[in-house]
Design an enzyme around this catalytic site. Structure first.
Site, short mmCIF file in Angstrom:
data_model
loop_
_atom_site.label_atom_id
_atom_site.label_comp_id
_atom_site.label_asym_id
_atom_site.label_seq_id
_atom_site.Cartn_x
_atom_site.Cartn_y
_atom_site.Cartn_z
N GLY A 138 -4.53 -4.20 -3.84
CA GLY A 138 -5.48 -3.13 -4.15
C GLY A 138 -4.67 -1.91 -4.52
O GLY A 138 -4.05 -1.30 -3.66
N HIS A 139 -4.61 -1.61 -5.81
CA HIS A 139 -3.78 -0.49 -6.28
C HIS A 139 -4.70 0.63 -6.75
O HIS A 139 -5.47 0.46 -7.70
CB HIS A 139 -2.86 -0.95 -7.42
CG HIS A 139 -1.87 -2.00 -6.99
ND1 HIS A 139 -1.00 -2.61 -7.86
CD2 HIS A 139 -1.61 -2.53 -5.77
CE1 HIS A 139 -0.25 -3.48 -7.18
NE2 HIS A 139 -0.61 -3.45 -5.92
N ASP B 87 0.81 -1.23 0.00
CA ASP B 87 0.00 0.00 0.00
C ASP B 87 0.84 1.27 0.00
O ASP B 87 0.41 2.31 0.51
CB ASP B 87 -0.96 0.02 1.21
CG ASP B 87 -1.90 -1.16 1.20
OD1 ASP B 87 -2.24 -1.65 0.12
OD2 ASP B 87 -2.30 -1.60 2.30
N LYS C 243 1.95 2.22 -4.98
CA LYS C 243 2.51 1.67 -6.23
C LYS C 243 1.60 1.96 -7.41
O LYS C 243 2.07 2.30 -8.50
CB LYS C 243 2.69 0.14 -6.09
CG LYS C 243 3.66 -0.26 -4.98
CD LYS C 243 3.72 -1.77 -4.83
CE LYS C 243 2.47 -2.41 -4.31
NZ LYS C 243 2.10 -2.04 -2.93
N GLN D 233 1.98 -6.11 -3.16
CA GLN D 233 2.45 -6.20 -1.76
C GLN D 233 3.75 -5.40 -1.63
O GLN D 233 3.91 -4.40 -2.31
CB GLN D 233 2.62 -7.67 -1.34
CG GLN D 233 1.30 -8.42 -1.18
CD GLN D 233 0.72 -8.94 -2.47
OE1 GLN D 233 1.37 -9.64 -3.23
NE2 GLN D 233 -0.53 -8.63 -2.77
#
Ligand code: GDP
Ligand code: IMO
Ligand code: MG
Length: 441
Positions: free
Chosen positions: A39-40, A12, A15, A222
């Protein structure tokens, strides 16, 4: 030059925003590990996109996106993500290529994960319940189901046999109502017609694209400290988000990786259980969480917050061979009048400056801080380095000194535009190589 974007903390780090920013210089974006546990988030004006399984490059028309063999794919989650994007005006079309060797997540993987977490009790990992770990377990145990296997439509072929075996193991482990393997088999087969046109040899595609001069961005999911080998084991995910995962997760050689950009927030967060040496409990942690909106993009869980930990980022520099770092969320520190920065750990009577590889040692470490003056005024939305308050520049320059790396990018807001490209270095070289004017970023 191809570039890798890798999380230098516990995920988080922002990225998605940085990948999106850099995608305008590439024609291919490739994910090499993880799955829809990621979750990007990418904010463009009023629109917000959250990518889970699809590479963040999908938002740019004309960019090809690769899901490598190192990724675990839940086809149902993939379709849902594609539909959400389509409602937001993004068409995946034929721009996606999924490695035929990527492993599949089926419903029993999620069930087994929930069960394993419950059995761990106080020692739970705090996983995302997406079935990621159990799918990788099946892969390593050589009983996994790969994307190409879903094309086997016989009633008694290898797919049926594998599912029958895995469901029967699930029934033994979970107890209660038994799952009928035939139902799982029928569901697994049913995704193939929709999936088929996207499935292929990702390694070969990348090799040919690179031969033709395509520039590739490798998008990590990650972060370094969640890596199965180099992270805070066992409180990690089940894949290699560090740089080596690119070669194994895509079938490319190490020379394909031209530059490695590490992403780290101006402070530290983690979601789930496990060590976080600079964690803040109480009001200050709450303040960072609220100003940084630190709630998981995949699960909505509150993220644990702490000060910038240079020991962690230095470790990420080492294990990934980082060339430069991006500092994100600088604006979240705007209200503070003093900002502690961790430069080492005290362990017994010793000062450690390298991240301990032994978990028991880490558990006994106390962070050692130096405190820098805050700037107590907004940096939110600042787009030029010289417009940052002097204290903010000093903070960034101190980060460069203690991590030993140049900062290539500073992010001052969630929007694509709220970004400073700091100075010459990785990004400038990359721009030159791409023949893109420096003003583009
Ligand atoms: P990722 O998993 O590394 O892509 O990061 P996430 O998307 O899970 O979390 C990063 C969050 O911070 C997202 O909500 C982003 O929109 C947001 N974000 C990224 N950069 C900045 C920044 O510089 N400032 C602020 N305030 N938010 C940012
Ligand atoms: P992005 O790509 C932050 C964490 C989970 C849990 C541990 C294992 O958005 O940075 P898993 O479901 O993978 O078996 O959970 O890893 N985790 C993440 N934390 N960002 C992520 O992805 C994460 N993906 C997994 O919270 O602690
Ligand atoms: Mg995330």
């Amino acid at each position: 030059m191809n570039i890798a974007v890798i999380g230098a903390q516990w995920g988080d780090e922002g990225k998605g925003k940085i990948v999106d920013l850099l995608t305008r210089h590439v024609s291919v974006v490739a994910r090499y590990q993880g799955g829809h546990n990621a979750g990007h988030t990418v904010n463009v004006g009023d629109a917000q996109f959250i990518l889970h399984l699809l590479p963040s490059g999908i938002l740019h028309a004309g960019v090809r996106c690769v899901i490598g063999n190192g990724v675990v794919v839940d086809p149902v989650a993939l379709f849902a993500e594609i539909e959400t994007l389509s409602r937001q005006g993004i068409d995946v079309g034929d721009r996606l290529l999924i490695s035929d060797k990527a492993h599949v997540i089926l419903p029993y993987h999620r069930e087994l994960e929930v069960l394993a977490e419950a059995r761990r009790g106080d020692r739970k990992i705090g996983t995302t319940s997406r079935g990621i770990g159990p799918s990788y377990e099946d892969k390593v145990a050589r009983r996994g189901i790969r994307i190409a296997d879903l094309g086997d439509h016989s009633d008694d072929g290898p797919l049926a046999a594998a599912i029958r075996e895995n469901v029967s193991a699930r029934n033994r482990a979970v107890g209660g109502t038994e799952v009928d393997w035939r139902v799982v088999h029928a569901e697994a087969r049913s995704v193939w017609p929709r999936l088929e046109s996207w499935v292929g040899d990702a390694s070969l595609f990348l090799a040919r694209a690179m031969d033709d001069g395509a520039r590739v961005l490798f998008e990590g999911a990650q972060g370094t400290m969640l890596d199965i080998d180099h992270g805070t084991y066992p409180f990690v995910t089940s894949s290699n988000g560090t740089v080596g995962g690119i070669c194994t997760g895509l079938g490319v050689g190490p020379k394909a990786i031209g530059g490695v950009l590490g992403i780290a927030k101006a402070y530290t967060t983690r979601v789930g259980e496990g060590p976080l040496p600079t964690e803040l409990h109480g009001d200050m942690g709450d303040q960072l969480r609220e100003s940084g909106n630190e709630y998981g993009a995949s699960t909505g869980r509150p993220r644990r917050c702490g000060w910038y930990d240079a020991v962690v980022v230095r470790y990420a520099v080492r294990v990934n061979g980082l060339d430069a770092i991006a500092v994100t969320k600088l604006d979240v520190l705007d209200a503070l009048d003093a900002i502690p920065l961790c430069t080492g750990y005290r362990y017994g009577g010793e000062l450690l400056t390298e991240f301990p590889s032994n978990g028991a040692v880490l558990a006994g470490c106390e962070p050692v801080y130096e405190t820098l003056p805050g700037w107590s005024r907004p940096t939110a939305g600042v787009r030029r380095y010289e417009d940052l308050p002097p204290e903010a520049r000093s903070y960034l320059e101190r980060i460069e000194t203690v991590t030993g790396l140049p900062i290539a990018i500073v992010s001052t807001g969630a929007d694509r535009a709220d970004t400073i490209v700091v100075r010459d270095g990785l990004i400038a070289r990359w721009q030159a190589d791409a023949a893109v004017p420096a003003s583009v970023l």
